[in-house]
Design an enzyme around this catalytic site. Structure first.
Site, short mmCIF file in Angstrom:
data_model
loop_
_atom_site.label_atom_id
_atom_site.label_comp_id
_atom_site.label_asym_id
_atom_site.label_seq_id
_atom_site.Cartn_x
_atom_site.Cartn_y
_atom_site.Cartn_z
N TYR A 166 -47.32 -2.38 -43.60
CA TYR A 166 -48.13 -2.74 -42.71
C TYR A 166 -49.65 -2.15 -42.85
O TYR A 166 -50.71 -2.59 -41.93
CB TYR A 166 -47.64 -2.41 -41.47
N HIS A 185 -37.17 -1.05 -46.83
CA HIS A 185 -37.71 -2.23 -45.98
C HIS A 185 -36.93 -3.64 -46.17
O HIS A 185 -36.52 -4.22 -45.19
CB HIS A 185 -39.13 -2.39 -46.04
N1 LIG Z 1 -38.06 -4.72 -41.05
C1 LIG Z 1 -38.72 -5.90 -40.98
O1 LIG Z 1 -38.48 -6.43 -42.14
C2 LIG Z 1 -39.46 -6.30 -40.27
C3 LIG Z 1 -39.97 -7.80 -39.98
C4 LIG Z 1 -40.81 -8.10 -38.65
C5 LIG Z 1 -41.06 -7.03 -38.08
N2 LIG Z 1 -40.50 -5.82 -37.87
C6 LIG Z 1 -40.80 -4.66 -36.77
O2 LIG Z 1 -40.58 -5.48 -35.64
C7 LIG Z 1 -41.64 -5.15 -34.58
C8 LIG Z 1 -41.59 -6.40 -33.58
O3 LIG Z 1 -41.56 -7.71 -34.40
P1 LIG Z 1 -42.82 -8.85 -34.64
O4 LIG Z 1 -44.02 -8.05 -34.58
O5 LIG Z 1 -42.57 -9.34 -35.72
O6 LIG Z 1 -42.66 -9.73 -33.37
P2 LIG Z 1 -42.25 -9.56 -31.90
O7 LIG Z 1 -42.26 -8.46 -31.23
O8 LIG Z 1 -41.06 -10.55 -31.36
O9 LIG Z 1 -43.77 -10.27 -31.21
C9 LIG Z 1 -44.99 -10.00 -31.22
C10 LIG Z 1 -45.81 -10.90 -30.54
O10 LIG Z 1 -45.47 -11.35 -29.37
C11 LIG Z 1 -46.70 -11.00 -28.68
N3 LIG Z 1 -46.21 -10.33 -27.49
C12 LIG Z 1 -45.92 -9.06 -27.29
N4 LIG Z 1 -45.39 -8.81 -26.07
C13 LIG Z 1 -45.61 -10.11 -25.30
C14 LIG Z 1 -45.04 -10.31 -23.89
N5 LIG Z 1 -44.50 -9.56 -23.02
N6 LIG Z 1 -45.50 -11.59 -23.51
C15 LIG Z 1 -45.76 -12.77 -24.36
N7 LIG Z 1 -46.11 -12.19 -25.76
C16 LIG Z 1 -45.92 -10.86 -26.18
C17 LIG Z 1 -47.57 -10.12 -29.50
O11 LIG Z 1 -48.94 -10.32 -29.29
P3 LIG Z 1 -49.91 -9.35 -28.72
O12 LIG Z 1 -50.11 -8.19 -29.64
O13 LIG Z 1 -51.15 -10.12 -28.42
O14 LIG Z 1 -49.43 -8.92 -27.29
C18 LIG Z 1 -47.07 -10.59 -30.94
O15 LIG Z 1 -48.08 -11.73 -31.08
C19 LIG Z 1 -42.93 -5.24 -35.85
O16 LIG Z 1 -44.05 -4.86 -35.12
C20 LIG Z 1 -42.64 -4.45 -36.78
O17 LIG Z 1 -42.54 -3.03 -36.38
C21 LIG Z 1 -39.72 -5.50 -38.91
#
Ligand SMILES: NC(=O)c1ccc[n+]([C@@H]2O[C@H](COP(=O)([O-])OP(=O)(O)OC[C@H]3O[C@@H](n4cnc5c(N)ncnc54)[C@H](OP(=O)(O)O)[C@@H]3O)[C@@H](O)[C@H]2O)c1
Length: 258
Positions: free
Chosen positions: A37, A95
């Site tokens: 990240y 990861h």
């Molecule tokens: N291990 C892996 O391979 C892997 C892969 C993907 C993700 N991850 C981890 O999982 C975490 C979360 O996954 P993600 O970031 O992919 O997706 P997510 O948490 O499902 O969604 C994040 C997105 O939704 C928006 N959002 C957040 N809260 C909201 C709400 N209450 N209402 C409307 N929109 C909202 C955010 O925008 P804003 O920031 O503008 O609010 C962002 O664009 C990552 O940050 C990472 O730490 C791990």
């Protein structure tokens, strides 16, 4: 480990620092970052600048795909600690189950654990075949498996295996980055409970015993997501949401590495 935390993918520099500082003020105590990240330095700064003690924060980082192999993984871990400005992490994850190297990398991760520099170790994107393979050569059972897991991607086989083997499941991209917020069945539940789509989905995770790490860089959404723990979906609604599965994915299917 807190069951609900903050994911920090796709936030950088000042925005990342600010989001983590705000999250810690709200009450988040689990922060999920990764070498991939490119924000470990900012996360470390935010933790240092916060009034919350390091020992009260559960910090996760992950081994990047380009750093697999025994020696490379050890070096990559040292680099992560340096960037984070800490002498330990609470959880270190592989990861992705990269084909060439995941066994050697796990041995390095076990060494880091034995040295006490990671308080717990685990994996990410290890769906069932990868967990079974890992069990053939691991000396330490992974404490946690972080996978993409939502009502629309309800991987019951990995979920059940983790439950039976004492591996904590953690969901990433838990709110589908908002893509599924218009699902009519979800909207019905929002009306029933007077909660937002994000809150219903996050609570579904928590009711299943699945830890979850939604990402937001906006104060209001950070608060909204954090408040998802303050109610309880009825068992029949949790079961109803289990039927939403349609194999919908945001990220790559880990099976490409089998
Ligand atoms: N291990 C892996 O391979 C892997 C892969 C993907 C993700 N991850 C981890 O999982 C975490 C979360 O996954 P993600 O970031 O992919 O997706 P997510 O948490 O499902 O969604 C994040 C997105 O939704 C928006 N959002 C957040 N809260 C909201 C709400 N209450 N209402 C409307 N929109 C909202 C955010 O925008 P804003 O920031 O503008 O609010 C962002 O664009 C990552 O940050 C990472 O730490 C791990």
């Amino acid at each position: 480990m807190p069951m609900l935390g903050l994911g920090v993918y796709d936030m950088y520099q000042q925005q990342a620092e600010q989001a983590v500082e705000t999250a810690l003020e709200i009450g988040y105590r689990l922060i999920d970052t990764a070498s991939m990240y490119e924000n470990e330095k900012e996360i470390g700064n935010a933790i240092k600048n916060s009034a919350v003690k390091r020992s009260d924060i559960f910090l996760t980082t992950k081994l990047n795909n380009c750093d697999h192999g025994f020696e490379q993984a050890l070096k990559a871990f040292d680099k992560s600690l340096e960037l984070l400005g800490t002498d330990y992490v609470d959880l270190y994850l592989i990861h992705w189950p990269i084909k060439e190297g995941r066994e050697a990398s796990w041995k390095a991760v076990e060494k880091i654990y034995a040295e006490g520099r990671a308080k717990a170790i685990g994996v990410a994107n290890y769906t069932l075949p990868f967990l079974k393979e890992l069990s053939n050569y691991s000396n330490v059972v992974p404490a946690l498996n972080q996978i993409e897991f939502t009502p629309w991607l309800f991987d019951n086989t990995t979920y059940s295996y983790c439950k039976q083997n004492g591996i904590q499941l953690q969901s990433y991209s838990p709110i589908t980055r908002g893509i599924k917020f218009s699902d009519k069945r979800l909207i019905t539940l929002c009306e029933k409970y007077q909660k937002t789509p994000a809150q219903i989905i996050l609570n579904w995770n928590l009711q299943l015993g699945v830890s979850t790490i939604p990402k937001s860089s906006q104060k209001q959404r950070l608060q909204e997501n954090f408040d998802a723990a303050n109610f309880k979906l009825a068992a029949q609604d949790v079961e109803f949401m289990n039927t939403f599965n349609e194999g919908f994915r945001i990220c790559d299917d880990p099976m490409i590495f089998l």
